[in-house]
Design a protein around this motif. Structure first.
Motif, short mmCIF file in Angstrom:
data_model
loop_
_atom_site.label_atom_id
_atom_site.label_comp_id
_atom_site.label_asym_id
_atom_site.label_seq_id
_atom_site.Cartn_x
_atom_site.Cartn_y
_atom_site.Cartn_z
N ARG A 1 0.77 -1.01 0.10
CA ARG A 1 0.08 0.49 -0.04
C ARG A 1 0.83 0.96 0.00
N LYS A 2 0.52 2.11 -0.75
CA LYS A 2 1.29 3.56 -0.97
C LYS A 2 0.24 4.66 -1.10
N PHE A 3 0.50 5.42 -0.45
CA PHE A 3 -0.48 6.45 0.14
C PHE A 3 -0.17 7.91 -0.61
N VAL A 4 -1.42 8.33 -1.75
CA VAL A 4 -1.28 9.15 -2.91
C VAL A 4 -1.88 10.33 -2.11
N GLU A 5 -1.77 11.42 -2.92
CA GLU A 5 -2.09 12.75 -2.92
C GLU A 5 -3.32 13.06 -2.81
N ALA A 6 -4.11 13.79 -2.27
CA ALA A 6 -6.01 13.38 -1.89
C ALA A 6 -6.38 13.93 -3.45
N PHE A 7 -7.83 12.87 -3.24
CA PHE A 7 -8.60 12.96 -3.72
C PHE A 7 -9.63 13.84 -4.39
#
Length: 308
Positions: free
Chosen positions: A300-306
């Motif tokens: 799991r990788k967290f990316v910028e908010a959507f």
């Protein structure tokens, strides 16, 4: 035979775009009721809940459940307990276990349960399956990239836990691949990208193989703009096969081999009528099992908010 008296549960975009036209054109059905917290269907009795609908309209033979998967189990069990055949929009449920329980209940009551994978009924899918069965496959690449703002505007449920995120469209690709490849696949690795403000992934990359070590890869992404990509590309001894446009078009070495107008939902309702008449069920959980495995094995990788 008399028409199947059918009801719809969960009246949203997919019902208006696909289910209502498909039912209207099929003489095997007569739509007699609908239940939804927010939507209604013209020309039939409408209710706020499936319980109220089933109590008020006992003539219903079958229900088509089109609400988000997180809420489908209770509605399906209610319908089966009431003696109704059940059509499940994809994905058939939020978990494998609950769909297995519904399948067991349907069998115990002699009712039909249909896990409807609409992309399997895309026009060129069977032609692709036949082509691959007659050759040796060297590798397969799946590229399923679309714009979530175009296809799922303001649909918060799809970002919630159990809403599947990018696997809502990605499972369509998995439903095709599990149908056209000659041997079962299993996942060896996966990476899932989660927006920091969401509980479901916006992108995923997956590696699969089978008992013969076939290399299969998938790239799913909801951030695509411009031209949308729904392609399955196989390198084979008989040439490069490209199943494009979500299964609508088949090309071999760049030449069109099969192309027809899309008729996915009419074919789904044709199949549902067939299994009701035959007193059987059609519940293939392979696509949902792959999604579950991706969540189990995926980094799991967290990316910028959507934000919509």
């Amino acid at each position: 035979m008399p028409p199947i008296q059918i009801a719809l549960v969960g009246v949203g975009k997919i019902v208006r775009d696909q289910h209502l036209p498909a039912i209207a054109k099929n003489g095997d059905y007569r739509l007699i009721a609908a239940a939804s917290r927010h939507g209604t269907v013209d020309g039939v009795d409408n209710f706020k809940s499936i319980e109220a609908m089933l109590e008020a309209v006992p003539a219903i033979d079958a229900v088509s459940l089109c609400m988000p998967p997180q809420y489908r189990y209770e509605a399906a069990r209610t319908a089966l307990e009431a003696g109704k055949h059940v059509f499940l929009e994809k994905p058939p449920g939020a978990t494998l276990s609950e769909v297995a329980d519904l399948e067991s209940l349907a069998a115990s009551k002699g009712l039909s349960l249909f896990a409807s994978w609409h992309s399997r009924y895309a026009p060129a899918v069977e032609a692709a399956k036949s082509f691959l069965a007659a050759t040796t496959i060297r590798d397969v690449k799946i590229v399923w990239k679309e714009d979530v703002r175009q296809w799922h505007p303001n649909q918060e449920w799809i970002w919630a836990a159990g809403g599947l995120g990018i696997f809502d469209p990605g499972i369509n690709a998995l439903s095709i691949v599990t149908h056209i490849l000659p041997r079962p696949l299993f996942i060896t690795a996966a990476a899932l990208e989660f927006p920091e403000n969401r509980d479901a992934p916006i992108a995923a990359t997956i590696a699969f193989t089978d008992a013969d070590k076939l290399a299969v890869s998938a790239e799913f992404d909801w951030r695509q703009t411009g031209k949308q990509s729904w392609d399955i590309v196989a390198q084979t001894d008989a040439g490069e096969m490209v199943l494009s446009e979500g299964g609508a078009k088949l090309s071999i070495d760049g030449k069109i081999a099969h192309e027809e107008p899309e008729q996915e939902y009419p074919m789904l309702y044709k199949r549902f009528a067939e299994i009701i008449r035959a007193k059987t069920s059609d519940v293939d959980l392979a696509p949902l099992r792959h999604v579950a495995d991706a969540f189990m094995l995926g980094r799991r990788k967290f990316v910028e908010a959507f934000h919509d």
